[in-house]
Design a protein around this motif. Structure first.
Motif, PDB file in Angstrom:
ATOM      1  N   ILE A   1      45.250  38.297  43.942  1.00 46.72           N
ATOM      2  CA  ILE A   1      44.275  38.621  45.238  1.00 46.72           C
ATOM      3  C   ILE A   1      44.499  39.048  46.014  1.00 46.72           C
ATOM      4  O   ILE A   1      43.344  39.759  46.474  1.00 46.72           O
TER       5      ILE A   1
ATOM      6  N   GLN B   1      37.543  31.895  43.728  1.00 44.86           N
ATOM      7  CA  GLN B   1      37.485  33.141  43.526  1.00 44.86           C
ATOM      8  C   GLN B   1      36.038  33.842  43.292  1.00 44.86           C
ATOM      9  O   GLN B   1      35.784  34.819  43.851  1.00 44.86           O
TER      10      GLN B   1
ATOM     11  N   LEU C   1      36.250  33.953  47.088  1.00 38.96           N
ATOM     12  CA  LEU C   1      36.214  35.631  47.444  1.00 38.96           C
ATOM     13  C   LEU C   1      35.218  36.920  47.021  1.00 38.96           C
ATOM     14  O   LEU C   1      35.149  37.855  47.326  1.00 38.96           O
TER      15      LEU C   1
END
Ligand code: 2PG
Ligand code: MG
Length: 412
Positions: free
Chosen positions: A270, A209, A212
């Motif tokens: 996502i 995470q 990203l």
């Protein structure tokens, strides 16, 4: 009509420093086609084998004992080159001669033919004149099988400047995001060493995470809106996480496990949160039904099969029937010969499955795949952002702009 006057194989090294095979084919004693075979780290179960018994020497021996069969052939006749290889090795996975030989011989032949005929390679590979530039798709952050412990479990976070009107701009935007991401990573962790994975993407110690999040921040810092000028993509390479025994996706580095249902949730979150334009191998290579769920859920995202379809026409037929993907990776060495890969491209077009022509993580400085990406009307060219063997493919796109034969960017 040109004729092959000599052919020679040799062993040398790819970008990972691993042994591979290179083939030279000369036509009419003057036109050299030279191709070095790439290789993958996250390899699909049903790919062509690179070398018999994983041994490049055995490929070279097999090639050397059959050289004469290629002399006198027309190098522009890809089918006859392919058939000659098939007479030597009729196994489905090229286990006798190695997919690397099939790759290098078929591409070296057409490379040599294009030079003999005085035309760019992509012109030799297609009669279509309505050609567009594929969008460069490049790895800005690497993990999984391409980077070491502590990096994200997911293999690749990718950038695509999908708002760019020219290929020059699309390449520059990718470079800018890659550079900005380095600054962010250094700020986030003063101990960041600027280390990079196999494909040139940064390899920081981060969970999925956070990786990203910081990638998205790099785009935003440059004034871009995600999903507009630029978009992120992810190659989940989920077969790396899949445990057949547990029937779960095991995220070792971050320390969690997903059931197949949870994996679909994980991926969907996502895609939505980061407005992905591209999601590759979001589930493992045999999970056609789960891929179909994602494909119907996200019709605007390129739900892409790589290990899922391994550039194999028969597997693609199955995927099309099950609506398991709306896009597919084309890696010539997964199928073996260039002829096989072009047949795969035809089948993809027939089924309206969009193509992304791709490099491997272990590459050479060759740039033939740039021409193959254009000739197959690929929407994207997945070739990395930085690293000599990656930039070589991007630079070839820029050289191709000089012909003035290709008009505008692909429609994604
Ligand atoms: C992939 C490729 C290229 P590898 O999984 O898509 O990015 O990696 O060559 O290691 O299979
Ligand atoms: Mg992949």
């Amino acid at each position: 009509m040109p004729k092959i006057t000599s052919i020679k194989g040799r062993l040398l090294y790819n970008s990972r420093g691993s042994k591979t095979i290179e083939v030279d084919i000369v036509s009419d004693k003057s036109h050299l086609g030279r191709v070095c075979a790439p290789s993958g780290a996250s390899v699909g179960k049903y790919e062509a084998v690179s070398f018999p018994d994983n041994n490049p020497e055995k490929s070279l021996v097999a090639l050397n004992s059959n050289l004469k069969k290629f002399i006198g052939l027309d190098p522009s006749n890809l089918k006859s080159i392919h058939d000659t290889i098939r007479k030597i090795d009729s196994s489905t996975s090229y286990s006798k001669i190695g997919g690397s030989v099939a790759f290098a011989v078929t591409i070296a032949a057409v490379d040599s033919a294009a030079k003999a005929l005085g035309i760019p390679l992509f012109k030799l590979l297609t009669k279509d004149t309505d050609l567009r530039f594929p969008f460069p798709l490049g790895n800005i952050l690497g993990g999984g099988a391409h980077a070491g412990p502590g990096t994200p479990d997911i293999q690749e976070i990718l950038i695509c400047a999908k708002g760019s009107k020219t290929v020059n701009d699309a390449i520059e935007v990718n470079f800018a995001v890659h550079k900005e991401l380095r600054k962010i990573l250094q700020k986030n962790d003063p101990g960041f060493t600027n280390g990079r994975g196999d494909e040139g993407g940064w390899a920081p110690k981060l969970d999925n995470q956070k990786a990203l999040e910081l990638s998205a921040k790099a785009c935003e810092n440059l004034g871009y809106t995600l999903g507009k000028e630029v978009s992120l993509g992810v190659d989940f390479a989920s077969s790396t996480q899949w445990s057949e025994k547990k029937k779960k996706y095991v995220y070792d580095r971050e320390g969690f496990e997903n059931t197949p249902e949870e994996q679909i949730e994980f991926v969907s979150e996502i895609i939505k949160k980061y407005k992905l334009v591209y999601a590759e191998d979001a589930v493992h290579e045999e999970a056609f039904e789960e891929m179909a769920i994602l494909t119907s859920k996200f019709p605007k995202v390129l739900i892409t099969g790589d290990d899922l379809v391994v550039t194999n026409t028969e597997i693609l037929k199955k995927a099309a029937k099950l609506k398991a993907c709306n896009a597919a990776i084309l890696k010539v060495n997964q199928s073996g010969s260039l002829y096989d890969a072009l047949e795969f491209a035809k089948e993809a077009h027939k089924n309206k499955i969009r193509l992304i022509t791709s490099h491997r993580s272990g590459e050479a400085i060759d740039s033939h795949i740039t021409h193959i990406g254009i000739a197959t009307k690929s929407k994207m060219l997945k070739v990395g952002v930085v690293g000599g063997e990656r930039v070589a493919k991007l630079n070839e796109l820029l050289r191709i702009t000089e012909y003035d034969l290709i008009h505008g960017m692909a429609e994604i």
